[in-house]
Write an enzyme that holds these catalytic residues in place. Structure first.
Site, PDB file in Angstrom:
ATOM      1  N   CYS A  16      59.186  -9.350  87.333  1.00 51.07           N
ATOM      2  CA  CYS A  16      59.381 -10.712  87.839  1.00 51.07           C
ATOM      3  C   CYS A  16      59.718 -10.715  89.328  1.00 51.07           C
ATOM      4  CB  CYS A  16      60.475 -11.417  87.038  1.00 51.07           C
ATOM      5  SG  CYS A  16      60.815 -13.070  87.646  1.00 51.07           S
TER       6      CYS A  16
ATOM      7  N   CYS B 281      56.644 -13.084  89.081  1.00 50.37           N
ATOM      8  CA  CYS B 281      57.004 -14.494  89.359  1.00 50.37           C
ATOM      9  C   CYS B 281      57.400 -14.772  90.799  1.00 50.37           C
ATOM     10  CB  CYS B 281      58.187 -14.917  88.489  1.00 50.37           C
ATOM     11  SG  CYS B 281      58.298 -14.118  86.899  1.00 50.37           S
TER      12      CYS B 281
ATOM     13  N   LYS C  24      54.652 -14.003  93.442  1.00 50.54           N
ATOM     14  CA  LYS C  24      53.559 -14.943  93.104  1.00 50.54           C
ATOM     15  C   LYS C  24      53.894 -16.341  93.611  1.00 50.54           C
ATOM     16  CE  LYS C  24      53.920 -17.482  89.863  1.00 50.54           C
ATOM     17  NZ  LYS C  24      53.746 -17.232  88.456  1.00 50.54           N
TER      18      LYS C  24
ATOM     19  N   TYR D 251      47.441 -17.320  82.159  1.00 51.01           N
ATOM     20  CA  TYR D 251      48.370 -17.656  83.239  1.00 51.01           C
ATOM     21  C   TYR D 251      47.951 -16.996  84.558  1.00 51.01           C
ATOM     22  CZ  TYR D 251      52.293 -19.091  80.070  1.00 51.01           C
ATOM     23  OH  TYR D 251      53.123 -19.705  79.171  1.00 51.01           O
TER      24      TYR D 251
ATOM     25  N   GLU E 151      46.518 -18.878  87.874  1.00 53.16           N
ATOM     26  CA  GLU E 151      47.449 -19.012  89.009  1.00 53.16           C
ATOM     27  C   GLU E 151      46.864 -18.369  90.264  1.00 53.16           C
ATOM     28  OE1 GLU E 151      51.244 -17.500  87.649  1.00 53.16           O
ATOM     29  OE2 GLU E 151      51.760 -19.417  86.716  1.00 53.16           O
TER      30      GLU E 151
ATOM     31  N   HIS F 230      62.771 -44.842  90.442  1.00 52.14           N
ATOM     32  CA  HIS F 230      61.558 -45.364  91.058  1.00 52.14           C
ATOM     33  C   HIS F 230      61.624 -45.211  92.568  1.00 52.14           C
ATOM     34  CE1 HIS F 230      58.020 -47.877  91.326  1.00 52.14           C
ATOM     35  NE2 HIS F 230      58.621 -48.589  92.264  1.00 52.14           N
TER      36      HIS F 230
ATOM     37  N   GLU G  11      58.981 -40.966  86.249  1.00 50.23           N
ATOM     38  CA  GLU G  11      59.362 -42.217  85.575  1.00 50.23           C
ATOM     39  C   GLU G  11      58.312 -42.633  84.552  1.00 50.23           C
ATOM     40  OE1 GLU G  11      59.276 -45.944  87.884  1.00 50.23           O
ATOM     41  OE2 GLU G  11      58.215 -44.842  89.457  1.00 50.23           O
TER      42      GLU G  11
END
Ligand code: NDP
Length: 457
Positions: free
Chosen positions: A42, A47, A50, A176, A180, A432, A437
């Site tokens: 990782c 991760c 990346k 993945y 990616e 908002h 939302e």
């Protein structure tokens, strides 16, 4: 220098480090063995770099959109070498953070390659360590055997260390990693083509997200080759080629993104009696116990849900159980996940296909051009979906493809894990103007689905 410990952890990635530190916090005497760099896949080659590369690629989109907001940007040029230097510094910094965390937790870190001699002893070079408990947290590495010639193709490790951007990149695999890096390199300026064998990428995800993922690749001018009859890869002095459908597609480089294999072979596990599946995954129960008492395994080497936070959770649960008298395990089904494409995807809970077995479903959906994209004249859309069990009103799955999807899904995962109902969403007042939302404003279902209709039992 004592060689006797309460726990020996093999593997200094996110899972192993989390387990070692948690065990040490309960007063256990812990040794952690790592043959490469602390931080594991990782931090060192997954991760983290990346995502840093993803940020680099995203600027091309930001710069383009900036013009619509009135910015004049003379001439933008991406320099991979500058990014590489900065990335190397950042990874070095993070590795040091890991080392300091282990030191401050009083975990003994030993550099070297570990080999199990028995259920209670491990050899590291000339040194033999012993402990009543051994945790295998050795992770996974890119598989190279799915197709002929793959050993010559680049892996995600190589992409992250690229010195020169390939002008044309072929990507093998629609998971993945394939998606990616396809997005990232397209953002940096490569011409990218992605090949996968099914009709849509990202098997296992909700079909609506898979469709959006494929459409979004095309919006980035990535060539998408679904239903590819893949036969292999050829690499020679003149470049690389993906062989499929009796055709050879030529590129400057090919990325092998056909999956990862657990790192379990050649470390004495089988000889010690530890059961291993054919794909290399160590067989464990819900409490991460292997077939040999005292030997445990967590993370990718067990091939359960191969995500960093899951490995960390498994490591902490393991230590809590063993050294703090707890009895808990990780609920893999409740883990949210994200794919860092452009735009990204996020998911928690069941896909519509998997939820169908639960009974009658109400499906709520929203699809719109987010404010920023609409203003900038970009075609990108945001898609959101909430799957609700009709009889209980319970939310079974939440899915999103669009800007900030990983961040939004992470927060909604709390509601999901607390057993939120659709009414809970409805009475939550929106913030908002945001994209998130829309999850609170889905009044009417777009569809009602019955098991009978889907044909699933
Ligand atoms: P994935 O399992 O996600 O995808 C592998 C891809 O290769 C699929 O498209 C699969 O096709 C294809 N494939 C496999 N074997 C063959 C074959 N023999 N012929 C043709 N195609 C083949 O693996 P990745 O390498 O992308 O990622 C590994 C793991 O790492 C992921 O499962 C994930 O857990 C983790 N990861 C997580 C990330 C995140 O959280 N954002 C980022 C990167 C990795 P098919 O679907 O048809 O089987």
């Amino acid at each position: 220098m004592s060689n006797t410990f309460d726990l020996i952890v093999i593997g200094g990635g996110s899972g192993g480090v989390a387990a070692a530190r948690r065990a040490a916090s309960y007063g256990a005497k812990v040794a952690l063995i790592e043959r490469d760099r602390l931080g594991g896949t990782c931090v060192i080659r997954g991760c983290v770099p990346k995502k840093l590369m993803m940020y680099a690629g995203r600027f091309s989109h930001e710069l383009r959109d900036a013009a619509a907001f009135g910015w004049e940007i003379a001439q933008a040029r991406f320099d991979l070498a500058t990014w590489q230097e900065a990335k190397t510094r950042e990874i070095d910094r993070l590795e040091n953070v890991y080392r300091e965390l282990l030191d401050s937790s009083k975990v003994t870190v030993i550099a070297g390659t570990a080999r199990l001699l028995s259920a209670e002893s491990v050899q590291v070079d000339q040194r033999v360590l012993s402990a009543r408990n051994i945790l295998i947290a050795t992770g996974s590495s890119p598989g190279r055997d799915a197709l002929p010639g793959l050993s010559l193709a680049m892996t995600s490790d190589d992409i992250l260390n690229l010195k020169v951007l390939p002008k044309r990149l072929g990507v093998l695999g629609g998971g993945y990693i394939g998606l990616e890096f396809a997005s990232i390199l397209a953002g940096m300026g490569s011409q990218v083509s992605v090949f996968f064998r099914s009709d849509l990428p990202l098997r296992g995800f909700d079909r609506a997200l898979r469709e959006r993922a494929a459409a979004n690749l095309k919006l980035q001018h990535i060539q998408v080759h679904p239903n590819s009859n893949l036969q292999g890869v050829q690499v020679d002095d003149s470049g690389s080629a993906i062989l499929c459908d009796h055709r050879s597609h030529r590129f400057d480089a090919v990325l092998n993104a056909t999956g990862r294999h657990p790192n379990s072979r050649g470390m004495g596990l089988e000889e010690a009696g530890v059961a291993i599946q054919e794909n290399g995954a160590i067989v464990v129960d819900a409490y991460s116990r292997s077939s040999v008492p005292g030997v445990y395994a967590i993370g990718d080497v067990t091939n359960r849900k191969n995500l960093t936070p899951v490995a960390i959770a498994e490591g902490r649960a393991f230590a809590d159980n063993l050294f703090n008298g707890e009895r808990r395990h990780v609920d893999h089904a409740s883990a949210a996940t994200a794919v860092f494409t452009t735009p990204p995807l996020g998911s928690v809970g069941l896909s519509e296909q998997d939820a169908a077995v639960v009974g009658r479903l109400r499906i709520y959906e929203a699809e719109f051009r987010p404010m920023k994209a609409a203003f900038a004249g970009a075609a990108t859309k945001t898609y959101m979906k909430v799957i609700v069990q009709d009889s209980t009103d319970k939310v079974l799955g939440i899915h999103m493809a669009g800007e900030d999807a990983p961040e939004i899904i992470q927060s909604l995962a709390v509601a999901y894990n607390m057993g939120a109902t659709k009414s809970d969403f409805d009475r939550t007042i929106a913030v908002h103007p945001t994209a998130a939302e829309e999850f609170m404003l889905m009044r009417m279902p777009s569809r009602v689905v019955d098991v009978a209709q889907t044909g699933r039992a």
